[in-house]
Scaffold this motif. Sequence first.
Motif, mmCIF file in Angstrom:
data_model
loop_
_atom_site.group_PDB
_atom_site.id
_atom_site.type_symbol
_atom_site.label_atom_id
_atom_site.label_comp_id
_atom_site.label_asym_id
_atom_site.label_seq_id
_atom_site.Cartn_x
_atom_site.Cartn_y
_atom_site.Cartn_z
ATOM 1 N N GLY A 170 0.785 -1.274 0.153
ATOM 2 C CA GLY A 170 0.020 -0.080 0.022
ATOM 3 C C GLY A 170 0.966 1.133 0.011
ATOM 4 N N GLY A 171 0.151 2.501 -0.063
ATOM 5 C CA GLY A 171 0.785 3.677 -0.220
ATOM 6 C C GLY A 171 1.705 3.809 0.970
ATOM 7 N N THR A 172 2.049 3.550 2.082
ATOM 8 C CA THR A 172 3.005 4.098 3.057
ATOM 9 C C THR A 172 4.006 2.634 2.941
ATOM 10 O OG1 THR A 172 1.730 3.030 4.948
ATOM 11 C CG2 THR A 172 1.372 5.303 4.496
ATOM 12 N N ASP A 173 3.841 1.769 2.372
ATOM 13 C CA ASP A 173 4.775 0.515 2.443
ATOM 14 C C ASP A 173 5.960 1.067 2.044
ATOM 15 O OD1 ASP A 173 4.697 -2.881 1.567
ATOM 16 O OD2 ASP A 173 5.175 -1.839 3.434
ATOM 17 N N THR A 174 7.130 0.834 2.436
ATOM 18 C CA THR A 174 8.399 1.093 2.047
ATOM 19 C C THR A 174 9.150 0.096 1.237
ATOM 20 O OG1 THR A 174 8.413 2.997 3.476
ATOM 21 C CG2 THR A 174 10.533 2.187 2.595
ATOM 22 N N GLN A 175 9.861 0.157 0.138
ATOM 23 C CA GLN A 175 10.386 -0.932 -0.432
ATOM 24 C C GLN A 175 11.755 -0.987 -0.085
ATOM 25 O OE1 GLN A 175 9.172 -1.485 -4.642
ATOM 26 N NE2 GLN A 175 7.169 -0.878 -4.080
ATOM 27 N N TYR A 176 12.488 -2.057 0.056
ATOM 28 C CA TYR A 176 13.849 -2.025 0.388
ATOM 29 C C TYR A 176 14.606 -2.848 -1.063
ATOM 30 C CZ TYR A 176 12.847 -0.177 4.744
ATOM 31 O OH TYR A 176 12.447 0.780 5.489
ATOM 32 N N PHE A 177 15.525 -2.511 -1.647
ATOM 33 C CA PHE A 177 16.115 -2.968 -2.726
ATOM 34 C C PHE A 177 17.484 -3.837 -2.813
ATOM 35 C CE2 PHE A 177 13.616 -1.318 -6.308
ATOM 36 C CZ PHE A 177 12.978 -0.400 -5.727
ATOM 37 N N GLY A 178 17.439 -5.074 -3.363
ATOM 38 C CA GLY A 178 18.566 -5.861 -3.383
ATOM 39 C C GLY A 178 19.759 -5.524 -4.365
ATOM 40 N N PRO A 179 20.819 -5.776 -4.476
ATOM 41 C CA PRO A 179 22.019 -5.073 -5.371
ATOM 42 C C PRO A 179 21.803 -5.311 -6.835
ATOM 43 C CG PRO A 179 22.631 -7.467 -4.434
ATOM 44 C CD PRO A 179 21.450 -7.010 -3.856
ATOM 45 N N GLY A 180 20.931 -6.225 -7.239
ATOM 46 C CA GLY A 180 20.446 -6.453 -8.654
ATOM 47 C C GLY A 180 21.581 -7.492 -9.404
ATOM 48 N N THR A 181 20.721 -8.255 -10.490
ATOM 49 C CA THR A 181 21.628 -8.993 -11.416
ATOM 50 C C THR A 181 21.967 -8.092 -12.600
ATOM 51 O OG1 THR A 181 20.714 -10.842 -10.270
ATOM 52 C CG2 THR A 181 21.723 -11.191 -12.581
ATOM 53 N N ARG A 182 23.104 -7.924 -12.998
ATOM 54 C CA ARG A 182 23.375 -7.313 -14.314
ATOM 55 C C ARG A 182 23.436 -8.408 -15.356
ATOM 56 N NH1 ARG A 182 24.866 -2.363 -15.954
ATOM 57 N NH2 ARG A 182 25.239 -1.667 -13.699
ATOM 58 N N LEU A 183 22.457 -8.408 -16.487
ATOM 59 C CA LEU A 183 22.532 -9.207 -17.510
ATOM 60 C C LEU A 183 22.808 -8.816 -18.687
ATOM 61 C CD1 LEU A 183 21.500 -12.125 -18.554
ATOM 62 C CD2 LEU A 183 19.399 -10.798 -19.394
ATOM 63 N N THR A 184 23.703 -9.530 -19.422
ATOM 64 C CA THR A 184 24.284 -8.968 -20.764
ATOM 65 C C THR A 184 24.044 -10.184 -21.644
ATOM 66 O OG1 THR A 184 26.101 -7.608 -19.561
ATOM 67 C CG2 THR A 184 26.424 -8.477 -22.068
ATOM 68 N N VAL A 185 23.481 -9.869 -22.799
ATOM 69 C CA VAL A 185 23.086 -10.697 -23.703
ATOM 70 C C VAL A 185 23.665 -10.574 -25.146
ATOM 71 C CG1 VAL A 185 21.064 -12.029 -25.011
ATOM 72 C CG2 VAL A 185 20.949 -10.999 -22.647
#
Lengths: 116, 115
Positions: free
Chosen positions: A100-115
């Motif tokens: 919902g609106g007040t919910d805060t998202q926390y992110f991971g470092p990500g995966t960098r994909l190269t094709v």
Amino acid sequence: EAGVVQSPRYKIIEKKQPVAFWCNPISGHNTLYWYLQNLGQGPELLIRYENEEAVDDSQLPKDRFSAERLKGVDSTLKIQPAELGDSAVYLCASSLGAGGGTDTQYFGPGTRLTVL
Amino acid sequence: AQSVSQHNHHVILSEAASLELGCNYSYGGTVNLFWYVQYPGQHLQLLLKYFSGDPLVKGIKGFEAEFIKSKFSFNLRKPSVQWSDTAEYFCAVKSRVGTASKLTFGTGTRLQVTL
């Protein structure tokens, strides 16, 4: 407290090959998100899970992309087959509540994909 | 549909200079607003957020942002930047209504602080 964990951090594949990304959210976070981030752009939502249910997959290209979160904890995003245009960073995020609106998202470092 | 505009794509400042990064959003309803920062080689981190109350929000590392409802803006400020503030900054907006709200990001502003 451990953050959002993603693996692998980097992946290089040839076009038409399959690829999978894994994400483990912050402990206790019910909602999990997969985002796509192209170079020079902000993240764009691909799919959102509340526990094991995909509640928003409207932006997921279902012809080649699939995702699962079988036990409502970790999640896998798959591309099969990969195309050149899929080269990007794939981010996973999690939040405590139901998105919902007040919910805060926390992110991971990500995966960098190269094709290639 | 909601959208976010960050007008400054690349900003170069000397250390100790003041910073203001613009963020404007487009949405007809009530919103919650966020600034995220991504340092080189690191993941997106929450810098600050606004849900309600005092429109001047203070975040980590001396950053603050002001929500101006009439201007649909949520500009990020810091009185004196440091070399370590070199990063990419993303503004994001989310509808406050309902559980199906989506977090929408701007395209980001790359800040480069020189010594």
